[in-house]
Scaffold this motif. Structure first.
Motif, PDB file in Angstrom:
ATOM      1  N   ILE A 186       0.835  -1.208   0.000  1.00 41.98           N
ATOM      2  CA  ILE A 186       0.000   0.000   0.000  1.00 41.98           C
ATOM      3  C   ILE A 186       0.863   1.250   0.000  1.00 41.98           C
ATOM      4  N   LYS A 187       1.862   1.284   0.873  1.00 39.89           N
ATOM      5  CA  LYS A 187       2.701   2.485   1.003  1.00 39.89           C
ATOM      6  C   LYS A 187       3.552   2.726  -0.243  1.00 39.89           C
ATOM      7  N   VAL A 188       4.073   1.661  -0.821  1.00 39.22           N
ATOM      8  CA  VAL A 188       4.878   1.805  -2.041  1.00 39.22           C
ATOM      9  C   VAL A 188       4.001   2.295  -3.190  1.00 39.22           C
TER      10      VAL A 188
ATOM     11  N   TYR B 116       4.871   2.126  -8.858  1.00 41.76           N
ATOM     12  CA  TYR B 116       3.980   1.026  -9.209  1.00 41.76           C
ATOM     13  C   TYR B 116       4.711  -0.236  -9.652  1.00 41.76           C
ATOM     14  N   GLU B 117       5.887  -0.071 -10.231  1.00 44.16           N
ATOM     15  CA  GLU B 117       6.677  -1.247 -10.616  1.00 44.16           C
ATOM     16  C   GLU B 117       7.067  -2.045  -9.382  1.00 44.16           C
TER      17      GLU B 117
ATOM     18  N   LYS C  74       3.366  -9.553  -6.286  1.00 41.84           N
ATOM     19  CA  LYS C  74       3.646 -10.893  -6.807  1.00 41.84           C
ATOM     20  C   LYS C  74       4.260 -11.771  -5.718  1.00 41.84           C
ATOM     21  N   LYS C  75       5.209 -11.208  -4.990  1.00 42.32           N
ATOM     22  CA  LYS C  75       5.848 -11.941  -3.886  1.00 42.32           C
ATOM     23  C   LYS C  75       4.821 -12.274  -2.800  1.00 42.32           C
ATOM     24  N   TYR C  76       3.954 -11.318  -2.531  1.00 38.23           N
ATOM     25  CA  TYR C  76       2.901 -11.482  -1.530  1.00 38.23           C
ATOM     26  C   TYR C  76       1.959 -12.618  -1.907  1.00 38.23           C
TER      27      TYR C  76
ATOM     28  N   GLN D 216      -5.536  -3.141  -9.352  1.00 41.33           N
ATOM     29  CA  GLN D 216      -5.561  -1.713  -9.016  1.00 41.33           C
ATOM     30  C   GLN D 216      -4.231  -1.043  -9.333  1.00 41.33           C
ATOM     31  N   ILE D 217      -3.152  -1.736  -9.083  1.00 43.46           N
ATOM     32  CA  ILE D 217      -1.829  -1.184  -9.384  1.00 43.46           C
ATOM     33  C   ILE D 217      -1.697  -0.895 -10.875  1.00 43.46           C
ATOM     34  N   GLU D 218      -2.199  -1.810 -11.678  1.00 44.76           N
ATOM     35  CA  GLU D 218      -2.140  -1.611 -13.130  1.00 44.76           C
ATOM     36  C   GLU D 218      -3.015  -0.434 -13.564  1.00 44.76           C
ATOM     37  N   ILE D 219      -4.171  -0.288 -12.943  1.00 32.96           N
ATOM     38  CA  ILE D 219      -5.060   0.832 -13.260  1.00 32.96           C
ATOM     39  C   ILE D 219      -4.383   2.158 -12.953  1.00 32.96           C
ATOM     40  N   MET D 220      -3.778   2.260 -11.774  1.00 27.17           N
ATOM     41  CA  MET D 220      -3.128   3.521 -11.371  1.00 27.17           C
ATOM     42  C   MET D 220      -1.869   3.793 -12.176  1.00 27.17           C
ATOM     43  N   LYS D 221      -1.204   2.731 -12.551  1.00 27.41           N
ATOM     44  CA  LYS D 221       0.003   2.881 -13.399  1.00 27.41           C
ATOM     45  C   LYS D 221      -0.377   3.533 -14.730  1.00 27.41           C
ATOM     46  N   LYS D 222      -1.514   3.105 -15.300  1.00 31.44           N
ATOM     47  CA  LYS D 222      -1.984   3.681 -16.575  1.00 31.44           C
ATOM     48  C   LYS D 222      -2.465   5.111 -16.376  1.00 31.44           C
ATOM     49  N   MET D 223      -3.128   5.366 -15.245  1.00 33.04           N
ATOM     50  CA  MET D 223      -3.625   6.710 -14.963  1.00 33.04           C
ATOM     51  C   MET D 223      -2.468   7.707 -14.807  1.00 33.04           C
ATOM     52  N   SER D 224      -1.388   7.234 -14.222  1.00 34.30           N
ATOM     53  CA  SER D 224      -0.240   8.116 -13.980  1.00 34.30           C
ATOM     54  C   SER D 224       0.623   8.302 -15.232  1.00 34.30           C
TER      55      SER D 224
END
Length: 250
Positions: free
Chosen positions: A74-76, A82-83, A90-92, A241-249
């Protein structure tokens, strides 16, 4: 990108405005811009990050740092890396799968022991004392005492009053040890053992993962298999969600 007030975000996510501020304080969302009057300004990116955080924090199982890993993701992500967040997710997810495998393996070991596959020793009238039993199982005497106090087994006593353990006791203790190593709770193990006493043909997997309606407090490890399954599903959502925000940014 749309802009929102604190109250708007709170309503959209279904949380209190103070929780919105708490997420900001804890670094679980990006720092919002502020207007001249000091009011916070949130964007669609904040909304998506809130969704990610809420899903990640649903994890109930705490063993082997799963909760800590979720908070780190979450913090990262909130920091915009996002990478790295994707790599951590993935590790999680791999860790969750490992926990699920351990939980299922413990059930298989239990079945094997109960069917006699796990017992390669011939029947014997020999008894072991508490220290010998603890050494044999590679656990502490305090652990044995704790299991007894929690009703997982009833120990016999010799004529001089010392606790003694039969081969059957050792097999039962092997089951308890395997399930505890996989992080099943004491109450879940006790529930399963009682179910086996009532019906030797009971579904072990179902018995250990289904708390009674009469249980006052139910923890994640009282329903470990279900909790791990839910954690895995939430992790998949977080990855999305990470992929969504990566595209938004981008």
């Amino acid at each position: 990108m749309n802009q929102y007030r604190t109250i708007d975000v709170a309503r959209m996510i279904g949380i209190h405005v103070n929780t919105v501020r708490l997420y900001e304080k804890c670094g679980l969302i990006p720092k919002p811009e502020r207007l001249e009057n000091g009011y916070r300004v949130f964007t669609d990116l904040h909304v998506e990050q809130f969704k990610l955080a809420r899903a990640a924090l649903k994890v109930e199982v705490l063993q082997n740092g799963l909760r800590k890993q979720a908070v780190q993701i979450i913090k990262v992500s909130a920091a915009g890396d996002y990478e790295k967040a994707a790599a951590l997710t993935k590790k999680y997810m791999e860790q969750i799968e490992l926990e699920k495998e351990n939980a299922e393996e413990a059930i298989r070991i239990t079945r094997d022991i109960l069917s006699g596959i796990g017992n390669k020793h011939a029947q014997t009238d020999r008894y072991w004392n508490r220290k010998e039993t603890a050494d044999y199982l590679h656990i502490t005497i305090d652990t044995l005492r704790n299991w007894e106090l929690n009703g997982l087994f009833t120990v016999k006593r010799s004529q001089n009053g010392y606790r003694i353990y039969s081969l059957e006791d050792l097999q039962r203790l092997k089951i308890i040890r395997s399930l505890r190593c996989a992080n099943y709770s004491l109450s879940a193990i006790l529930r399963m053992l009682r179910a086996l006493s009532d019906d030797p043909a009971v579904n072990i997997r179902e018995a250990i993962d289904t708390p009674s309606e009469n249980d006052d407090i139910i923890t994640a490890c009282d329903r470990l298999l279900t909790s791990l399954k839910e954690a895995g599903e939430n992790a998949i959502y977080v990855a999305g969600q990470i992929e969504i925000m990566k595209k938004m940014s981008g």
